[in-house]
Design an enzyme around this catalytic site. Structure first.
Site, mmCIF file in Angstrom:
data_model
loop_
_atom_site.group_PDB
_atom_site.id
_atom_site.type_symbol
_atom_site.label_atom_id
_atom_site.label_comp_id
_atom_site.label_asym_id
_atom_site.label_seq_id
_atom_site.Cartn_x
_atom_site.Cartn_y
_atom_site.Cartn_z
ATOM 1 N N CYS A 94 36.826 47.095 47.538
ATOM 2 C CA CYS A 94 36.820 45.739 48.087
ATOM 3 C C CYS A 94 36.561 45.711 49.600
ATOM 4 O O CYS A 94 35.440 45.943 50.009
ATOM 5 C CB CYS A 94 38.112 45.024 47.694
ATOM 6 N N HIS A 194 40.149 46.252 42.020
ATOM 7 C CA HIS A 194 41.509 46.693 42.339
ATOM 8 C C HIS A 194 42.189 46.995 41.017
ATOM 9 O O HIS A 194 41.585 47.023 39.977
ATOM 10 C CB HIS A 194 42.281 45.549 43.015
#
Ligand code: GLN
Length: 240
Positions: A94, A194
């Protein structure tokens, strides 16, 4: 692998660690240990120099301001660029994924320079992508369908010197309209997943370990991680 153990460097947990990204380091340690490969993990704070002898460098997610600070410090340090040049493994999630590209969007979407070690560019997406993401991984990586949780405003476009990590089956992923999630080149791999990604996708952890040791690893018995992956896949893809 530079010594008798895999050296794992977790980059800047004080700035880049959302959604339990530390789990990625734990899974690498555990899956190496199950093959009798010792590991050493360094939790590298952002005021410390990036070690030049790491085998696997991990970057997690982060909010906009810590992300900007992390990018500035990593650019000034230069250690990750050197690590890529000696073919060390980089795994970035990310905010970390955006940082290793050429540029990313700041708080107002303004372009800010990244490290340029992966041929991607990120900017502000049309809307925030939040939720589960599922993707079919590039065939040459030999990793089954991956699952994760995404929460990002940024959208990422892959340049000619990187390849998409996966084709999106469900969710947003890179969010630039191409239908891809993540990117990789050489031993550098980035993703929006994630969850943490390596906990939810043990085969991805094994890919990074394989790159680090330079040879195939013996398979392991299916574990809780595989069961978690199956559960998340079913939860996302099975209509209620
Ligand atoms: N700040 C970045 C974005 O919103 C990354 C967010 C994150 O790491 N979860 O795109």
């Amino acid at each position: 692998m530079s010594s008798d153990r895999i050296k794992i460097v977790w980059i800047y947990p004080d700035l880049l660690s959302t959604y339990g990204d530390q789990g990625n380091t734990i899974v690498l340690e555990r899956r190496a240990a199950l093959r009798d490969i010792p590991t050493e993990t360094v939790h590298l704070r952002s005021d410390e120099p990036v070690p030049d002898d790491g085998d696997i460098y991990l970057l997690g997610g982060g909010e906009d301001r810590p992300q900007i600070l992390a990018a500035q410090r990593l650019r000034a340090d230069g250690g990750l660029t050197a690590a890529v040049q000696r073919n060390a493994v980089i795994f970035a999630v990310c905010a970390g994924y955006q940082i290793i590209g050429h540029e990313f969007g700041g708080e107002e979407g303004q372009p800010l320079p990244g490290l340029g070690i992966l041929d991607i560019r990120s900017g502000r997406g049309a809307q925030r992508a939040v939720g589960e993401v599922v993707g079919d991984v590039a065939a040459e990586l030999n990793v089954p369908r991956i699952t994760g949780f995404e929460n990002h405003q940024g959208a990422t476009t892959i340049g000619p010197n990187a390849r998409p990590l996966a084709k999106v089956v469900s969710g947003v992923g890179n969010g630039d309209g191409q239908g891809f999630e993540g990117a990789y080149a050489g031993h550098t791999l980035g993703t929006y997943m994630h969850g943490p990604a390596l906990v939810r996708n043990p085969a991805l952890a094994d890919l990074l370990l394989t790159w680090a040791v330079g040879m195939e690893l013996p398979p392991l018995q299916p574990s809780w991680s595989e069961r978690l992956r199956e559960e998340r896949l079913n939860a996302v893809l099975t209509p209620r």
